[in-house]
Design a protein around this motif. Structure first.
Motif, PDB file in Angstrom:
ATOM      1  N   LEU A 108       0.839  -1.203   0.000  1.00  0.00           N
ATOM      2  CA  LEU A 108       0.000   0.000   0.000  1.00  0.00           C
ATOM      3  C   LEU A 108       0.872   1.250   0.000  1.00  0.00           C
ATOM      4  N   GLU A 109       1.963   1.206   0.744  1.00  0.00           N
ATOM      5  CA  GLU A 109       2.904   2.330   0.733  1.00  0.00           C
ATOM      6  C   GLU A 109       3.450   2.549  -0.676  1.00  0.00           C
ATOM      7  N   GLY A 110       3.833   1.435  -1.324  1.00  0.00           N
ATOM      8  CA  GLY A 110       4.363   1.534  -2.682  1.00  0.00           C
ATOM      9  C   GLY A 110       3.341   2.079  -3.660  1.00  0.00           C
ATOM     10  N   LEU A 111       2.088   1.660  -3.494  1.00  0.00           N
ATOM     11  CA  LEU A 111       1.013   2.167  -4.360  1.00  0.00           C
ATOM     12  C   LEU A 111       0.852   3.675  -4.196  1.00  0.00           C
ATOM     13  N   LEU A 112       0.835   4.127  -2.964  1.00  0.00           N
ATOM     14  CA  LEU A 112       0.679   5.567  -2.712  1.00  0.00           C
ATOM     15  C   LEU A 112       1.841   6.356  -3.291  1.00  0.00           C
ATOM     16  N   GLU A 113       3.061   5.891  -3.018  1.00  0.00           N
ATOM     17  CA  GLU A 113       4.240   6.598  -3.519  1.00  0.00           C
ATOM     18  C   GLU A 113       4.265   6.601  -5.046  1.00  0.00           C
ATOM     19  N   GLY A 114       3.949   5.462  -5.652  1.00  0.00           N
ATOM     20  CA  GLY A 114       3.964   5.366  -7.107  1.00  0.00           C
ATOM     21  C   GLY A 114       2.904   6.237  -7.754  1.00  0.00           C
ATOM     22  N   LEU A 115       1.716   6.274  -7.147  1.00  0.00           N
ATOM     23  CA  LEU A 115       0.633   7.089  -7.694  1.00  0.00           C
ATOM     24  C   LEU A 115       0.961   8.570  -7.612  1.00  0.00           C
ATOM     25  N   VAL A 116       1.430   9.008  -6.449  1.00  0.00           N
ATOM     26  CA  VAL A 116       1.795  10.418  -6.274  1.00  0.00           C
ATOM     27  C   VAL A 116       2.922  10.795  -7.239  1.00  0.00           C
ATOM     28  N   GLU A 117       3.924   9.940  -7.340  1.00  0.00           N
ATOM     29  CA  GLU A 117       5.067  10.228  -8.213  1.00  0.00           C
ATOM     30  C   GLU A 117       4.629  10.350  -9.672  1.00  0.00           C
ATOM     31  N   TYR A 118       3.813   9.388 -10.138  1.00  0.00           N
ATOM     32  CA  TYR A 118       3.397   9.424 -11.548  1.00  0.00           C
ATOM     33  C   TYR A 118       2.563  10.665 -11.833  1.00  0.00           C
ATOM     34  N   LEU A 119       1.577  10.944 -10.985  1.00  0.00           N
ATOM     35  CA  LEU A 119       0.704  12.095 -11.230  1.00  0.00           C
ATOM     36  C   LEU A 119       1.477  13.407 -11.159  1.00  0.00           C
ATOM     37  N   TYR A 120       2.429  13.480 -10.239  1.00  0.00           N
ATOM     38  CA  TYR A 120       3.198  14.717 -10.102  1.00  0.00           C
ATOM     39  C   TYR A 120       4.073  14.956 -11.324  1.00  0.00           C
ATOM     40  N   HIS A 121       4.678  13.888 -11.841  1.00  0.00           N
ATOM     41  CA  HIS A 121       5.554  14.031 -13.010  1.00  0.00           C
ATOM     42  C   HIS A 121       4.766  14.123 -14.313  1.00  0.00           C
ATOM     43  N   ASN A 122       3.480  13.845 -14.263  1.00  0.00           N
ATOM     44  CA  ASN A 122       2.617  13.920 -15.449  1.00  0.00           C
ATOM     45  C   ASN A 122       1.395  14.765 -15.108  1.00  0.00           C
ATOM     46  N   GLY A 123       1.693  16.002 -14.681  1.00  0.00           N
ATOM     47  CA  GLY A 123       0.652  16.879 -14.165  1.00  0.00           C
ATOM     48  C   GLY A 123      -0.458  17.184 -15.154  1.00  0.00           C
ATOM     49  N   THR A 124      -0.108  17.375 -16.414  1.00  0.00           N
ATOM     50  CA  THR A 124      -1.137  17.693 -17.407  1.00  0.00           C
ATOM     51  C   THR A 124      -2.087  16.511 -17.580  1.00  0.00           C
ATOM     52  N   PHE A 125      -1.523  15.306 -17.598  1.00  0.00           N
ATOM     53  CA  PHE A 125      -2.372  14.119 -17.679  1.00  0.00           C
ATOM     54  C   PHE A 125      -3.229  14.003 -16.429  1.00  0.00           C
ATOM     55  N   ALA A 126      -2.675  14.343 -15.258  1.00  0.00           N
ATOM     56  CA  ALA A 126      -3.433  14.272 -14.006  1.00  0.00           C
ATOM     57  C   ALA A 126      -4.653  15.192 -14.060  1.00  0.00           C
TER      58      ALA A 126
END
Length: 200
Positions: free
Chosen positions: A81-99
């Motif tokens: 669950l920690e990995g899911l949260l970190e991965g989700l935040v990281e992806y959305l932050y680095h792909n802000g327009t897609f977010a």
């Protein structure tokens, strides 16, 4: 078409759709930003609708791939669950327009939005599965898995979006902020927001 060209088209389309909205977005503008002829886009996509669905599917598949990789390194549901949260935040932050596009196009009754929500359900089910296995092992308190998974996804995505919309001068370094945000979300989920009170 070369994979690099498809990637250019997708990146340009995300920017145009996020800025103009689906209805006002123009294929001419997408082609111009991608540096390709409009006919090149129409060779692979029948129209704006098909292009939109393809790029959203591509974005969701990338998120899912990143989250699955984070989960594969451990069998412990808490760490997953920690990995899911970190991965989700990281992806959305680095792909802000897609977010931004992800959130704005998640709701509605149009067919493409129904299709997109089906992909979002896959992400929610991934979180729900971790919660279910953790609950069975006694790692997590009894919760309604689906509702909790939706809440976790919503909290992460909205937290990232509000940060992306901040004044650029107020934003900290992305890597610093990603770790900080993931930690805050983990504390919120693991500890809740109400302090324990003796005698209650």
């Amino acid at each position: 078409m070369r994979p690099e060209t498809i990637e250019q088209i997708f990146q340009s389309a995300v920017e145009v759709f996020a800025h103009s909205g689906f209805e006002r977005a123009k294929m001419d503008e997408i082609a111009r930003r991608a540096g390709v002829a409009k006919g090149t886009i129409y060779y692979h996509f029948k129209g704006k609708e098909e292009l939109f669905v393809a790029l959203m599917n591509d974005g969701m598949e990338r998120i899912m791939d990143q989250l699955r990789r984070r989960m594969e390194v451990t069998e412990d549901p808490v760490h997953q669950l920690e990995g899911l949260l970190e991965g989700l935040v990281e992806y959305l932050y680095h792909n802000g327009t897609f977010a931004k596009l992800l959130i704005s196009e998640s709701w509605g009754s149009i067919e493409r939005q129904h299709e997109f929500r089906a992909r979002l359900r896959e992400l929610v089910e991934l979180i729900e599965d971790v919660l279910g296995r953790g609950g069975a092992r006694g790692c997590f308190l009894p919760v309604k898995g689906h509702d909790t998974a939706v809440a976790i996804f919503g909290a992460a995505s909205v937290a990232v979006l509000q940060d992306l919309f901040r004044d650029p001068d107020e934003k900290p370094a992305p890597e610093e902020r990603i770790g900080e945000m993931a930690d805050h979300l983990k504390q919120l989920i693991y500890k809740g927001v109400v302090a324990s009170r003796s005698g209650k």
